[in-house]
Design an enzyme around this catalytic site. Structure first.
Site, short mmCIF file in Angstrom:
data_model
loop_
_atom_site.label_atom_id
_atom_site.label_comp_id
_atom_site.label_asym_id
_atom_site.label_seq_id
_atom_site.Cartn_x
_atom_site.Cartn_y
_atom_site.Cartn_z
N LYS A 83 0.86 -1.19 0.00
CA LYS A 83 0.00 0.00 0.00
C LYS A 83 0.90 1.24 0.00
O LYS A 83 1.81 1.35 0.83
CB LYS A 83 -0.84 -0.04 1.28
O1 G3P Z 1 -7.50 1.51 5.97
C1 G3P Z 1 -7.82 2.79 5.58
C2 G3P Z 1 -9.18 3.31 6.01
O2 G3P Z 1 -10.13 2.31 5.96
C3 G3P Z 1 -9.17 4.13 7.26
O3 G3P Z 1 -10.46 4.37 7.77
O4 G3P Z 1 -11.94 5.03 9.65
O5 G3P Z 1 -9.51 5.69 9.71
O6 G3P Z 1 -11.08 6.78 8.11
P1 G3P Z 1 -10.75 5.54 8.86
#
Ligand code: G3P
Length: 217
Positions: A83
C-alpha cells in the site's frame, strides 16, 4: 463484491476468517501501531489465516525508499499487497513495483482524478476513503460512483476498494454501485450480523418447537 476487514489485529481476523466470508485484509500504519510485536510476523500470520490479499502500507515518503520498502513487504508472503499513499512519489513507486509484478494498493484517494492516475500507474487497487469525505461534509459515496464509472469506461484492471467505511449503509451503496471490494472495520461487520427481527424470529421458532415437543410427550 469482496469483503476485506480493516484491521491488523489477528484476534479480530481469526473469528471472521472462520465464517468463510472474508476475502482479504487491509492494514495501515495507524492500525498496525495498535498491534504489539513484530509487524512483519503479524503480517505473516494474517496472510496464513486469510489466504487472500493483505495490504501492508509503506511508511517512507520518497519513491526510492517506498520501492525498497515495498519489495521487503512483498517478500514477506505472496499474499501481500503493497500500500502506498497517493503522492507523486507514491505514483512513481506504484509504477516501479507494478512493473516488477508486485500488486499495489494506492491509498488516501479523495478524488476521481487521483484514482485515475493511480490506475494509469498500474495500481491493483485504489482505496477511496468515503467516511473521511463524509466527515468534512462531502459525499464519500459520490466519489465511488465516479471512480466505478471511469474504470468501467476504460476497462482498467484496477479494483475499486471502498475504505474508511463507517456503517452498513456504506457497504450496501458500494455493492449497488459495483465497487469491487469493501474493507470494513470489525465492529461494522458485527453490526451486519445483528437484526432484532432475526433474534425475535429465532426465539419464537425455538419456543414454538419446544411447546410442540412438550405437548407430544
Ligand atoms: O485503511 C484505511 C481506512 O479504511 C481508514 O479508515 O476510519 O480511519 O477513516 P478511517
Amino acid at each position: 463484491m469482496k469483503l476485506f476487514v480493516d484491521t491488523g489485529n489477528v484476534a479480530e481476523i481469526e473469528p471472521l476468517a472462520s465464517l468463510g466470508v472474508l476475502d482479504g485484509v487491509t492494514t495501515n500504519p495507524s492500525l498496525m501501531a495498535r498491534v504489539s510485536g513484530d509487524p512483519r510476523e503479524t503480517l505473516k500470520e494474517i496472510c496464513r489465516i486469510v489466504q487472500g490479499p493483505v495490504s501492508a502500507e509503506v511508511v517512507t515518503t520518497e519513491a526510492a525508499d517506498m520501492v525498497r520498502e515495498g519489495r521487503e513487504l512483498a517478500a514477506i508472503d505472496e499474499h501481500i499487497v503493497v500500500k502506498v499513499p497517493f503522492t507523486k512519489d507514491g505514483v512513481r513507486a506504484c509504477r516501479t513495483l507494478a512493473d516488477e509484478g508486485i500488486r499495489v494498493n494506492v491509498t488516501l484517494i479523495f478524488s476521481a482524478t487521483q484514482a485515475w492516475l493511480a490506475a494509469k500507474a498500474g495500481a491493483a487497487y485504489v482505496s477511496p476513503f468515503v467516511g473521511r469525505l463524509d466527515d468534512i461534509g462531502a459525499t464519500g459515496m459520490q466519489l465511488i460512483r465516479e471512480i466505478v464509472d471511469i474504470f468501467d469506461n476504460f476497462e482498467f484492471g484496477t479494483e475499486v476498494l471502498v475504505a474508511s467505511v463507517r456503517h452498513p449503509i456504506h457497504i450496501v451503496e458500494a455493492a449497488r454501485m459495483g465497487a469491487d471490494v469493501v474493507t470494513v472495520p470489525p465492529a461494522v461487520i458485527e453490526q451486519c450480523f445483528k437484526h432484532p427481527l432475526t433474534d425475535i424470529g429465532l426465539e419464537r421458532f425455538l419456543k414454538d418447537w419446544e411447546k410442540a415437543q412438550a405437548a407430544r410427550a
